[in-house]
Every structure is written in C-alpha cells, then in structure tokens.
Design a protein around this motif. Sequence first.
Motif, PDB file in Angstrom:
ATOM      1  N   THR A  81      -1.973   2.011  -7.360  1.00  0.00           N
ATOM      2  CA  THR A  81      -2.167   0.603  -7.696  1.00  0.00           C
ATOM      3  C   THR A  81      -3.577   0.297  -8.182  1.00  0.00           C
ATOM      4  OG1 THR A  81      -2.737   0.099  -5.404  1.00  0.00           O
ATOM      5  CG2 THR A  81      -0.444  -0.167  -6.031  1.00  0.00           C
ATOM      6  N   ALA A  82      -4.460   1.293  -8.178  1.00  0.00           N
ATOM      7  CA  ALA A  82      -5.843   0.981  -8.544  1.00  0.00           C
ATOM      8  C   ALA A  82      -6.550   2.173  -9.179  1.00  0.00           C
ATOM      9  CB  ALA A  82      -6.604   0.551  -7.298  1.00  0.00           C
ATOM     10  N   LEU A 129       0.790  -1.232   0.000  1.00  0.00           N
ATOM     11  CA  LEU A 129       0.000   0.000   0.000  1.00  0.00           C
ATOM     12  C   LEU A 129       0.822   1.282   0.000  1.00  0.00           C
ATOM     13  CD1 LEU A 129      -2.671  -1.205   2.525  1.00  0.00           C
ATOM     14  CD2 LEU A 129      -2.863  -1.006   0.063  1.00  0.00           C
ATOM     15  N   GLU A 154      -4.525  -4.854   2.193  1.00  0.00           N
ATOM     16  CA  GLU A 154      -5.298  -4.040   1.260  1.00  0.00           C
ATOM     17  C   GLU A 154      -6.795  -4.277   1.443  1.00  0.00           C
ATOM     18  OE1 GLU A 154      -4.343  -3.814  -3.269  1.00  0.00           O
ATOM     19  OE2 GLU A 154      -5.854  -5.352  -2.932  1.00  0.00           O
ATOM     20  N   ARG A 200      -7.676  -3.169 -10.882  1.00  0.00           N
ATOM     21  CA  ARG A 200      -6.301  -3.255 -10.410  1.00  0.00           C
ATOM     22  C   ARG A 200      -5.310  -2.912 -11.516  1.00  0.00           C
ATOM     23  NH1 ARG A 200      -4.508  -5.483  -5.976  1.00  0.00           N
ATOM     24  NH2 ARG A 200      -6.261  -6.829  -5.536  1.00  0.00           N
ATOM     25  N   LEU A 222      -5.450   3.495  -1.962  1.00  0.00           N
ATOM     26  CA  LEU A 222      -4.628   2.564  -2.742  1.00  0.00           C
ATOM     27  C   LEU A 222      -3.688   3.250  -3.728  1.00  0.00           C
ATOM     28  CD1 LEU A 222      -7.273  -0.188  -3.470  1.00  0.00           C
ATOM     29  CD2 LEU A 222      -5.782   0.065  -1.506  1.00  0.00           C
ATOM     30  N   ILE A 226     -10.723   5.163  -3.169  1.00  0.00           N
ATOM     31  CA  ILE A 226      -9.711   4.318  -3.830  1.00  0.00           C
ATOM     32  C   ILE A 226      -8.386   5.063  -4.050  1.00  0.00           C
ATOM     33  CG2 ILE A 226      -9.213   2.944  -5.894  1.00  0.00           C
ATOM     34  CD1 ILE A 226     -11.268   1.720  -3.923  1.00  0.00           C
ATOM     35  N   LEU A 274      -9.632  -1.650   3.025  1.00  0.00           N
ATOM     36  CA  LEU A 274     -10.803  -1.272   2.238  1.00  0.00           C
ATOM     37  C   LEU A 274     -12.086  -1.687   2.948  1.00  0.00           C
ATOM     38  CD1 LEU A 274     -10.631   0.134  -0.404  1.00  0.00           C
ATOM     39  CD2 LEU A 274     -10.966  -2.032  -1.567  1.00  0.00           C
TER      40      LEU A 274
END
Lengths: 520, 280, 310
Positions: A310-311, A250, A376, A491, A307, A303, A380
């Motif tokens: 990465t997303a 993360l 992760e 992702r 994250l 998000i 979330l």
Amino acid sequence: MNACVRRLGTAFQTLALVLALVLSLGLALVRGQTAQAAMTPVIIGEDVDIAGFDPALNESPWAFRPLVYNTLVELDLDFKVTPSLATHWEASLDGRTWTFFLRPDVVFHDGSPLTAEVVKMNFERLREGAQKSWLSGIEEISVPDEATVVFRMNAPTFIFDSHLTPPFLSIVGPAALDDEGKVVAAIGTGPFTVESWQKGRECVLKANPSYWGGKPRTDQVIFRIIRDPDARVMAFESGDVNLVSLRGALTAVQRLEKNEAFTILKRTGQTSENIYLNTRRPLLSDARVRRALAKALDLETMIPELLGETAEPGRTFFASGFGAYVSPTPYMPRFDLDQAKRLLAEAGWKVGPRGVLEKDGSPMKLSLTVVANNAENMLLAAAIQHALKAVGCEVVLNPVESAAITEQFRNGDYDLLMLGQWLIPHNEPFTHYRFGYYHDNSTYKVSTSPEITALIDELESTADRERRLELHHAIQDGLGQVMPAWVLFHRNNVIAVSRDFADFTVSVGTWQLYRDLAKP
Amino acid sequence: MSCGLFRHKQGTVTLSCGALLLGTLAGLALFAPLIAPANPIDVNLSQRLIPPFESSALLGTDQLGRCVLSRLLHGARITFTAVFAILSFTVLSGTLLGCLAGQGPAWVDGLLTRFTDGVMAFPGLILALAIAGILGPGLSSVILALCGVQWVRFFRLARSMTASLRERAYVQAAIISGAGTWAIMIGHVLPKLLPSVAVLATLQMGRIVLSVSSLSFLGLGAIPPAPEWGAMLSESKTYMQSAPYLFFLPGFCIFLAVLGGQLMGMGLQKKLDLSRKGYL
Amino acid sequence: MLRFATKRLLGVFITALFVTFLTFCLLKAAPGDPALILLQQQESVADEDSLAEARQALGLDRPFFVQYAVWLSRIVRGDLGGSYYTSARVGDEIKRAFPVTLDLTLRALLATLIVSLVLGLASAREGGLWDYLTRAGAVFGSAVPSFWLGLLLMWIFAVQLGYFPAVGLGRPWSMVLPTLTLALGPALYNARLFAACIQETDDEEYVLFARSKGLSETRILLLHRLKPSLIPLVASLSVTVGMLLAGTVLVENIFALPGMGVLAVEAVFNRDFPVVMGYVLAMAGVFTLVNLAADLLCAWIDPRVRLEAR
C-alpha cells in the motif's frame, strides 16, 4: 391452576410460532439477498460519509462528488486538463482574463438548463463561502452571453484552468439552494442522481439517463459507510460490498491477492504521509537536528515491512503521481545511524542519563501527535518512536481524532505531527506550497522563509513550463535544506474489486477513483 | 441447613482457587523485569508476527516484532499497579465518607447520598469514559476516572452498615456514655465493617481489571507502546486473520485476572457468610 | 401505589438535577474554550475584543449557577448544544445514533430474559448438573471481558466459519454476534439469580403441600414455584439494563455499529465535549427511566415493596 398451565402452554405455543416466523422470515431475507445478487448494483465500501449535498464541503470524501456533479474543467486519468462542462477556454496573454465556453444543451437533474448565469452564481457562492481562499485570485466574474463565463483575475494566473478541476468547485443547479443559499438537495449535472441517503450508513445513486456524456452502464451505485479499514475488507470478503479501497488495511492485500474471486488494482497516488516538525519549538528549531533525526529513520526497511503494497517509502518530496514536477534530488536523507549521532553531537546534544540526549539541561523529549483511530498511523508511530530512541530522542505519542488533529496542526500546537499531505487533486503540486504549507499566506504555515516565499510567488506568475519545472525543483530542494517535514511514505491507491466486475476498468488515481462507473 | 458446613468448605476451595490465580499473576507482575525474556517495547522489524512456539519468543511476536510473552508479563504489572492504586483510594475514601454519612449530621448524609445517587445514575463505565476523555488519554486519567466513580460502592456499603449499627444497643450505649463520633467510629463501627469491606474489595478487584482494560481497549488508557492488556487487544484487532494469537492471549490474561478476583470474592463471601445480608 | 409512584418520581427528579449538575461541571472542566472554537468556526480573527464579545454572546461571562440554569433550561427543551467540529447539532447526532443502540440493547435484553428463564428453570434442582453449569456459567459470564468475547465470536463465526457478517449493519443476521456478545454476561448472571430464587422455594410449605398431593415436579415448578421467583428477576431488570447500556459502547466499537458508543468515543478523541456530554446525559436519562419503570413494575407486582418504601 389448571388454567395457568393452559395459559403457559399457549404462551409456549405462541413463542414457538413466533420463533418459526422469525426463522422463516430470516431465511426469506437471506434468499432475497442471493436472488438480488444477479442484478448487482456496484456497492462501494467507503470510510467517510458525505457531510451533506454541498459539493464544496471539505469534510466530504472525493469519490462521491464527481459522480453526481461536474466541474467546468477536469483532469483525465493521466492528470491532463480536459473539458467537462466547459468545452474550451482561453487565457489572455497577461494571464489576467480567463474565458470559458460552456457545453451546449446540458441540463441539471431537475431538468433546468446549465447557463452562464448559473455558473456565475455558483462561483459567487463559492468565493464568498467555503472556498474563499482557494478562489481569492478572482476579481470579477462576468457573463457576456448565455454560454460564456469570463473570470478577471487580480494578478497574472497561468494555471487557473487546473485550479478549477477539484470537485469542490462543482456546479449545482439553482433549485439545490434554499433561501439562505445553502445546498439542500443533490442537483448536479453528473452521471448519477442521488436516490436516497441515510447519514452514516449508505447513499444510493441511480443512473442519470439524460447525462450529457451518455447514460452510464451501471444502473445503481451504493456507497456503504464502514469506517474501520479491517471491517471494510471483511465486508468485502463476505460479499457485502464489491469494491473497496484497501487504504489503511494493513494485512488485506496479501490475503486478497491469493483469492481467485478478487482483483487487486494498484496505482501510484498523489499523496504522501508526512511527519511535520514544529520548527518554532526550541528543540526542533535547528535544521541540523531535524535532518539528523530523519537519518535515524530506516524507511526503506520500515515501510515495505509494515505497509507492504500500500505504500512506497518516502524518498522524494512528492509522490511520483506528480511526474516531472517532482525534483529528482532525493528529499529524505539516507538512513545512517552513525551520521545521525554525529550530526546531533555537532548540534550540541550530548547523551545524558538513560541514554536520552540533553542540551543546556533540557532533554530531547518530543510528542508525536497521531490519529488515534488509525491502525496504520499508530503502527508507524510506534516504529518511529523506537527508531528515534536509538539516537537518544524520546518520543511520547499523543493520540487524537482527525478533527482535533487538523485543529492542532493549524494552531501550531505540536512537536511532531503525523498527517497525510493535503490531497487536492491537481496536475501540478503548486497548491501545496502556496495554499498548503510553505508560503507566508498558507493555511498551515509549517515553515516559511522569505526565499521560499519569493520562489513560490515567482512560480505563481510564470507561464513558461520549463521555467515552472525549474522553480518547482528549486522549491523542493530548498525545502530539503530546511527539512520542515519528514516524508514517510507515498501512498499507493490500492483497490480490491470482486471478479463479477471483471469487465470494469476502475480507474485508480486520487479522486477519479470511480469515474469509470460513469462510462456509458 | 445441612448444607451450611458444605457451603463453608466450598467457600474455602473457591477462595483458594481465586487466591492462587491472583497470587500467581501478581507474582509474575512483581518479578516481570526478572522473568521477561526480552524488553517489552523493543521493536524488531525482521521478526514480525511469528506465531507462538516457533522461535525463541515463546508466545510469538507481535506486529512490530516485540516479544508477546514479555509484553504480557509487563502488562500484568501495569494492571496490578492500576488496581492497587484505585482500590486503596476507593476503599479508604469510600469507607470513611460512608461512616461519616451514616453517623454525622443529616445534611452531610443527604448531600453525599444525593451525590452518589447522581454518580450511580450513569450506567457502568460511561461516566468514567467521559472523565477519562476530559483528562485526555493515558493510564493516569483512567486511574483517576475510576477512582472518581468506584468509591461510591464502598460509600454505600459503609453508610448503610453504619446507619444500621447505630441502632444497636452497644453503640447506643457508647453514644449515651458520651463517646465522640470518631471514637465510636474507630472503636465500634469500623471493626464491624471490615469483613464486608474486604469482601467488596476483592469483588471489586476483578471489576477494576475489567474497567481498566475496557477503557484501554477504547484507546483511553495506556498509550502505546505501553504493553497494557486492553490496548494490546485493540491493536491486534487488525491482525485477527493472520495472527489470532495476538488478540487471544491478552484477552485470556484479562479473563484470568478477573476470574481470580471474582472467585476470591465469592469464596470470602461464603466463608464469612455475608451473602444473604444483601449489602454487596 | 400512587403515593409510592409520587415518591419515586420526586427521587428521580432530584437525581436528575444532580446528574445534570455533574454533567455541567464536567463540561465546564473540559478543555477547549467554546468562545475560541466559535470564532474558529466562523473563521474570524481571535483577538481579545472578539473573544470577549463571543464570551458575552455565549453567556460565558455570567455567574456559574446562572450558566447552569440557562444550560439546564435548554436541555429541558431538548437542545444539547452544537458540536465543536462539525456543523451538526448534538441532539441530531444522538437522534441518528440512538436507534442503533436501542435496537442492540432491546435485542440483548430479550436474549437475556429468554436465556435466564430457560437456564433458571432447567437448574431448579439444587446440586443437579444444570445447577452446576449455571453456577459455573455465572462465574464465567462475570469474568469474561465482553470485548474479548466479541472478537472471539467474530473470529470463530465470521472469520473462520463465515456464518455471520463480521461487522456493520444492514444485512440479515448482522445483529446476531453483537447481541450475543452483549447479552452473554447479563444472561448468565440473571440465570444464576433466577435459579437461586427457584431453589429457595424448594422447602417452602406450599411446595411441600403440593408434593404431598402427589403433583409431578414439573407441574409444581411451572405452577407454584415459577411465579414468586419471577419477582427478583423483574427487580434485577434495572441492573441488567444498566449492564447492557454500558456494554453497548464496547460492542458497538468492536462490530463497527454506528450507534451512540461509536459517536461518543470518536467525540472523546476529537475533544468534542458537547457531544460526549450529550451522550453521557442521554444514557443516564435512559437508565434513570428504566430504573423508575422497573421499580414501579415491582411495586405493582409485589405489594411488600410499596409498604417497605413508607
């Protein structure tokens, strides 16, 4: 007594000697490491070890298999179908017969030749065993000559070539099988051979000089298994491994980006992280409720904040890696708390004691099943738990491990379940509906309806690309009305490589992750 | 033996230090809802990972923007509740069963002793880990698991002391004069047992804090978003490089709580001069 | 000696019986129907008939104690059953993970012994600086949570200073931090124990006699006071090993070492109870053997132990 002192003295001397020895040995080891660094093998930090040498084992990660084995047909970096062990192929007009012509002069790692008979034997093995449902469309396999394999299908099939691209359909040499038909040795046709494998620790691959695509420029590839994402990144930073996926790490991207010694490669992937809703549970049986709760999730803020690189926040039904097949109509509704509350009130849910919604005396209390050992997902889940509380939905987390979660998913034993979408590399997302989740004969049957099943069946028997696109969009939009899952994020594949590998263009995209390692 | 008095005094100091430490923590736990500046589970994504002393949240915020200080205070609540539950159960059941085994019929003694030997044959937390695993993650499973394992210590203490007290003249006299088992237990055995049980209980306090947070650290205890110290510690591992205070603070709290229990136990042991009797 | 050993062996045997029985009860109490799981593994349909058939095949329809006996006989032969989720046998999984745990434990044991000997000898004089340090250290060591200590060491020595690899196996020095984390508590505890024993010999007659002969304190310490003080250290060996074995589960999980602790925790979250019970049983087995060995060693060194046991 003096003797005792003397003995003690000797003991101390011995101890000192041993200490000195250990110290010098340690130094030598450290030296040895740095000396070796000059001719570095590519060391990849992986999270999951292979389950065995059988490429058909579903528990194995993707990355290993295409380096050791080949499939008949494969996908290139733009997800286009390209030749591999088959140089060309053709389908009959009715989609019932597919003929593949094999590449000449291909040999397995043990020197035995690739023949049509071997291919047939492989597919017979696969459709009896682990890939039974994936290959259920095959009626008969025949071998008219040494270099031709013909598949007869039991129904018109128009993307059978794409279906043959996943690495679990890799071809193994006849010598790899034992008497019971189990794969006991890693004998493939791929660019690397397996030199050694220590289960749970590392797997060492060596370049295959007689690879049909030319000897790879990398002499050695080592997969080192480090399960924890943070641990993996730490191993990367300390130079223990020199190529690592940042999946699930993360805080790593920001930190590594600042470091001159590392390169970060990023590509849109083909997979999304979803929360599946159990539509059979009374609390979630109403589509209005499922949609209203989705409106309470501020993914556009959540998000990127949690994250980072990465997303991408979930908007459409599929990740953009599927290109034109993704319906342009957004799947996830826009974040709107007031509307969410209004919709829930319309569905008959009233605010009860402690702010928890109630209907007919039962409170809106849901369990969210989530993978325990995944920072992760846990992060979330906590954020989503809090977001849903704002509309009066109480969520209790249920942490389990990865094997148990798929089991519970299959058995429908959940309210909400957070899991990565089925990732089987494919150029179009057809298999998700048909084999994955939304067809009457799917493995998981998240939500099925006669209409959607009919659309999927029509898609299966359609050859025309334009019509296929239309159908894909219709299915996704139809599912949007039903809302059987919330798409949380798509992702990105993010990989960190140390600068020593600057001349490497590591391909970032689903399972071909490390394909460029095989380039001559 | 000139240091006897000294030892006694030292015991008082140790005891008060431990009591002060534990008392403060327990007080904070008790009044956590009043003292805590914020709701410990309120997520605030715009206030993530702020280091201590840089904003209104005194000890900073965690990966979801929650106030660390409030979480620590409420964490103390969880820890002390668990300790209280486990301790009261294990003291009661362990002591009573121990007396029973020390006084009752031989087959009861044999069976119970063999059983506790069996439990003691598993090193440390491992049996508790398995039991909590079977019950499924959650604070209550951890409490149950530790109850199931920890009573054995009190059992052993009570059993051996009861057995040796039985040989004493005044207990023998009571038996001969026809006093019932229960009467002897309550009248003669329990009062003699109490000091040792009290010492063991204070010593156990720290060990239980440690066990609860260890199991939570492994993910078996309190389920997020509950602010249990061990669970906070394991969640913060990911942020070790960017926010080291996140793993430092809950660990320090655990350390203080265990230290308090340990000091109190040691002090009490010295004050009551039980250290050399070898029961603990 | 022989009599003592026989008696202890018998005790171990009875304890082992209770341990296996306890484990079996736990396994029975664990959620998950083995028959259903077997059917799912074979990908067959789970209807009433096939379930009953699978139950019969697994022997689940037999009386409880018969099942226990069958299970026990398999354990004795080294067969710990199969995992619910992977195709692996539990025995093989443990065989793979055990060396890592054993390696860690032995290193930590060595470190513990060295530290406690050195610290104990250093603090032989009651009231000296080293004595206070050792006392304080023992309190610290018993109170510091090993998982916090591990993360602290990792943060200081791996993340900030970069002296040691943070996690994983296979690099030189990679076992330093895990060993330190695991050994610190037991080492400080044993150091205090050893120091207390040495201090107790201070007014023993043979020490006074040696002093009156004019021997130097160092000489008296090493010649006369060391040996009798070693016995309690040996006696506490089993406690130490117990602490170390139990500590491995935390340390392995912090430093991502692929040992038994990691295997067990993963299995717990997978609800894969044959693996969990295999782990529990293996750890209890090792611990029991160590206890036995320590007792025999003690009895061999110190005849009083043998006499007491009669």
